[in-house]
Every structure is written in C-alpha cells, then in structure tokens.
Design a protein around this motif. Sequence first.
Motif, PDB file in Angstrom:
ATOM      1  N   ALA A  49       0.850  -1.121   0.156  1.00 49.90           N
ATOM      2  CA  ALA A  49      -0.022  -0.071   0.003  1.00 49.90           C
ATOM      3  C   ALA A  49       0.715   1.321   0.124  1.00 49.90           C
ATOM      4  O   ALA A  49       0.700   2.142  -0.763  1.00 49.90           O
ATOM      5  CB  ALA A  49      -0.986   0.115   1.187  1.00 49.90           C
ATOM      6  N   TRP A  50       1.908   1.226   0.670  1.00 50.45           N
ATOM      7  CA  TRP A  50       2.855   2.175   0.865  1.00 50.45           C
ATOM      8  C   TRP A  50       3.730   2.443  -0.675  1.00 50.45           C
ATOM      9  O   TRP A  50       3.740   3.559  -1.169  1.00 50.45           O
ATOM     10  CB  TRP A  50       4.144   2.076   1.934  1.00 50.45           C
ATOM     11  CG  TRP A  50       4.927   3.186   2.054  1.00 50.45           C
ATOM     12  CD1 TRP A  50       4.831   4.506   2.686  1.00 50.45           C
ATOM     13  CD2 TRP A  50       6.078   3.269   1.189  1.00 50.45           C
ATOM     14  NE1 TRP A  50       6.099   5.049   2.435  1.00 50.45           N
ATOM     15  CE2 TRP A  50       6.818   4.567   1.803  1.00 50.45           C
ATOM     16  CE3 TRP A  50       6.936   2.485   0.330  1.00 50.45           C
ATOM     17  CZ2 TRP A  50       8.176   4.693   1.223  1.00 50.45           C
ATOM     18  CZ3 TRP A  50       8.138   2.707  -0.056  1.00 50.45           C
ATOM     19  CH2 TRP A  50       8.735   3.920   0.403  1.00 50.45           C
ATOM     20  N   CYS A  51       3.886   1.352  -1.190  1.00 51.34           N
ATOM     21  CA  CYS A  51       4.545   1.489  -2.529  1.00 51.34           C
ATOM     22  C   CYS A  51       3.755   2.078  -3.437  1.00 51.34           C
ATOM     23  O   CYS A  51       3.783   2.831  -4.341  1.00 51.34           O
ATOM     24  CB  CYS A  51       4.966   0.079  -2.990  1.00 51.34           C
ATOM     25  SG  CYS A  51       6.260  -0.599  -1.984  1.00 51.34           S
ATOM     26  N   GLY A  52       2.272   1.583  -3.320  1.00 44.90           N
ATOM     27  CA  GLY A  52       1.372   2.231  -4.395  1.00 44.90           C
ATOM     28  C   GLY A  52       0.992   3.871  -4.232  1.00 44.90           C
ATOM     29  O   GLY A  52       1.063   4.385  -5.256  1.00 44.90           O
ATOM     30  N   ALA A  53       1.334   4.125  -3.049  1.00 51.98           N
ATOM     31  CA  ALA A  53       1.107   5.550  -2.941  1.00 51.98           C
ATOM     32  C   ALA A  53       2.136   6.148  -3.233  1.00 51.98           C
ATOM     33  O   ALA A  53       2.010   7.680  -3.685  1.00 51.98           O
ATOM     34  CB  ALA A  53       0.840   5.871  -1.075  1.00 51.98           C
ATOM     35  N   MET A  54       3.391   5.682  -3.245  1.00 52.66           N
ATOM     36  CA  MET A  54       4.589   6.240  -3.532  1.00 52.66           C
ATOM     37  C   MET A  54       4.918   6.189  -5.226  1.00 52.66           C
ATOM     38  O   MET A  54       5.924   6.889  -5.615  1.00 52.66           O
ATOM     39  CB  MET A  54       5.876   5.627  -2.743  1.00 52.66           C
ATOM     40  CG  MET A  54       5.656   6.196  -1.121  1.00 52.66           C
ATOM     41  SD  MET A  54       5.632   7.785  -0.805  1.00 52.66           S
ATOM     42  CE  MET A  54       7.196   8.245  -1.184  1.00 52.66           C
ATOM     43  N   GLY A  55       3.909   5.539  -5.963  1.00 49.24           N
ATOM     44  CA  GLY A  55       4.343   5.132  -7.248  1.00 49.24           C
ATOM     45  C   GLY A  55       5.528   4.079  -7.522  1.00 49.24           C
ATOM     46  O   GLY A  55       6.254   4.236  -8.460  1.00 49.24           O
ATOM     47  N   LEU A  56       5.824   3.228  -6.463  1.00 49.63           N
ATOM     48  CA  LEU A  56       6.961   2.475  -6.627  1.00 49.63           C
ATOM     49  C   LEU A  56       6.553   0.971  -6.772  1.00 49.63           C
ATOM     50  O   LEU A  56       5.382   0.519  -6.440  1.00 49.63           O
ATOM     51  CB  LEU A  56       7.814   2.501  -5.295  1.00 49.63           C
ATOM     52  CG  LEU A  56       8.272   4.110  -4.958  1.00 49.63           C
ATOM     53  CD1 LEU A  56       8.872   3.823  -3.463  1.00 49.63           C
ATOM     54  CD2 LEU A  56       9.488   4.322  -6.024  1.00 49.63           C
ATOM     55  N   THR A  57       7.442   0.260  -7.340  1.00 46.37           N
ATOM     56  CA  THR A  57       7.221  -1.183  -7.441  1.00 46.37           C
ATOM     57  C   THR A  57       7.673  -2.033  -6.118  1.00 46.37           C
ATOM     58  O   THR A  57       8.923  -1.765  -5.607  1.00 46.37           O
ATOM     59  CB  THR A  57       8.030  -1.736  -8.683  1.00 46.37           C
ATOM     60  OG1 THR A  57       7.440  -1.206  -9.789  1.00 46.37           O
ATOM     61  CG2 THR A  57       7.621  -3.249  -8.940  1.00 46.37           C
ATOM     62  N   PRO A  58       6.896  -2.591  -5.497  1.00 41.85           N
ATOM     63  CA  PRO A  58       7.180  -3.310  -4.314  1.00 41.85           C
ATOM     64  C   PRO A  58       8.500  -4.375  -4.599  1.00 41.85           C
ATOM     65  O   PRO A  58       9.091  -4.345  -3.627  1.00 41.85           O
ATOM     66  CB  PRO A  58       5.722  -4.246  -3.938  1.00 41.85           C
ATOM     67  CG  PRO A  58       4.875  -3.484  -4.478  1.00 41.85           C
ATOM     68  CD  PRO A  58       5.422  -3.184  -5.798  1.00 41.85           C
ATOM     69  N   ILE A  59       8.278  -5.261  -5.541  1.00 38.08           N
ATOM     70  CA  ILE A  59       9.591  -6.148  -5.581  1.00 38.08           C
ATOM     71  C   ILE A  59       9.714  -6.397  -7.225  1.00 38.08           C
ATOM     72  O   ILE A  59       8.994  -6.257  -7.827  1.00 38.08           O
ATOM     73  CB  ILE A  59       8.938  -7.593  -5.139  1.00 38.08           C
ATOM     74  CG1 ILE A  59       8.375  -7.518  -3.679  1.00 38.08           C
ATOM     75  CG2 ILE A  59      10.006  -8.708  -5.428  1.00 38.08           C
ATOM     76  CD1 ILE A  59       7.958  -8.763  -3.100  1.00 38.08           C
ATOM     77  N   PRO A  60      11.160  -6.454  -7.214  1.00 35.17           N
ATOM     78  CA  PRO A  60      12.116  -6.233  -6.410  1.00 35.17           C
ATOM     79  C   PRO A  60      12.524  -4.647  -5.886  1.00 35.17           C
ATOM     80  O   PRO A  60      11.991  -3.940  -6.521  1.00 35.17           O
ATOM     81  CB  PRO A  60      13.474  -6.737  -7.053  1.00 35.17           C
ATOM     82  CG  PRO A  60      13.143  -6.426  -8.472  1.00 35.17           C
ATOM     83  CD  PRO A  60      11.653  -6.516  -8.518  1.00 35.17           C
ATOM     84  N   ALA A  61      12.921  -4.578  -4.814  1.00 35.26           N
ATOM     85  CA  ALA A  61      13.126  -3.175  -4.008  1.00 35.26           C
ATOM     86  C   ALA A  61      14.557  -2.940  -3.761  1.00 35.26           C
ATOM     87  O   ALA A  61      15.323  -3.892  -3.496  1.00 35.26           O
ATOM     88  CB  ALA A  61      12.163  -3.307  -2.641  1.00 35.26           C
ATOM     89  N   SER A  62      14.976  -1.734  -3.776  1.00 31.83           N
ATOM     90  CA  SER A  62      16.156  -1.510  -3.495  1.00 31.83           C
ATOM     91  C   SER A  62      16.326  -1.081  -1.984  1.00 31.83           C
ATOM     92  O   SER A  62      15.165  -1.019  -0.943  1.00 31.83           O
ATOM     93  CB  SER A  62      16.734  -0.110  -3.916  1.00 31.83           C
ATOM     94  OG  SER A  62      15.670   1.143  -3.629  1.00 31.83           O
TER      95      SER A  62
END
Length: 252
Positions: A21-34
């Motif tokens: 949910a946090w990734c979605g709000a930030m416009g990021l892909t959850p996996i793979p993550a840095s």
Amino acid sequence: MNNLSERSRTAIASDCARYEAWCGAMGLTPIPASADQVQAWLIDCVNEGPKLATINRFVYSIGQAHAMAGTISPTKMPTWKSHWLRIRSKLQALGLTQTTKREELNADNIRAILASIGDSLRELRDAALITVAFDTLCKPAELVAVCLEQISVLSDGSGQLWLPQQPDLQVSLDGVRRLSPDTIHRVRRWCGAMNIQSGPLFLAIGGRPKRKRADSAMAVEPEAVARIFRQRATAAGLEGGEFNSEVHHPKR
C-alpha cells in the motif's frame, strides 16, 4: 512459507499488504526493491510509533516476500547494514528500542535457535518446547502443563493443541491452538527419544530434583522456561537485548 505457523503466515501477509500500500501511494514497485526503498518505508513506519520488535518483523516479512518472488531481498545485501543503522538510530531517538514482556518471539530468532540445536535429549526437548511456544504463545505455566493427550495430529501433518482452563495455574485462556507440521515433527522426535506415550510433554532432564506434580510426572518448572530460551538464544549468537525469552499472549 509451508513450514511456518498460521500465525506467522498471517503476520507476513499483513506486513506485506502494508508495504505494498505504501509503495502504491509512492508510485513504486514493491518487488524487487532497493535497500533505499525499504529503508524509506521503514522510516515512515517508525514515525508511526511501532517498537523495535515490530520493525524487525517487518524486515523479516520483506525478506520472505522477496524469497517467494525468487529475488534477493535488499535486507540480505551488504549495503543493508548501513541502512539498518540509520533505522535503529531513528528508533533510539524516539525511545522505541526498549523490549517489553509482551513482545512476540521473532521468527528469524526462532530459526537461528533451531539451526543451532543438535540431537541430544535436552536439545530435542528444547526444540519441541520452543516451537510449541512460538506456535501457541503459551505462557510458561501453560507450556509445562501440556500433556501429550492434548495434542492431535491432522491429515496434512499439522496439529492442534487443546488448552483447558487451569485456574490452579492462574491462567484463564482455553481453546485450540494450531501447531505447524515442523512443530509436530519435533514433538514426535522428542517423544520417541524419551518414550513419552502419555502425560506431561516437557519433562525435566537431570539437574536438581524437581517438584512432583499432581499428575505424577517430573515436568519442567515454569521458571526454567525463560532460562531455556535465554540459553538457546545465547548459543545461537543472538543479542539478549533483542530477544525476549518469555512467551506472552498479545491482547485479545
């Protein structure tokens, strides 16, 4: 995740949903993550007030999610150490690193302990005790009162532990708790080695004479449970300050 208890799988799923949910709000892909991305999420989580034990669980859950996706978790990369130091510094600044008696055992700690345990009678008993404690969140007084007759094995290899109300032990919890297939395996190994066919499950081995219980068996004393956890944690190289040796029920 097949060998994890139902409680562990539920916690991991909840943590991953929160992360996604946090990734979605930030416009990021959850996996793979840095490592930077996971650090940013955890820092945001820290600002909401969870303590060290909860953040440790989040780290473990992220690692499990990456493992299931077949990719390396950023929490396992060499650069993660510096990121974790920043997160811990933030926790310390907010006074969130203190451990409490209500914190749950961490799954990574449990696995580290089990990996360090051998095949002696005492080690087989301690492995069974630790996994039953982790699956059920039983208190020490409840653990040492468990009898083999309270455990039933299901068709999928998992099991159930029936906890009767025990006013003499000043506990009021009752009901059925699930046991993972791994826990059932360890209980069977211990019972087979000790030839336990009925009665109390966690018997005392050697040492000073133990008080005879009403059920006529020499069970481990409740006060010895915390010592067993401490000794096994130390043997596994865990930091005592980050490992709670007692098992407590969360608020229900």
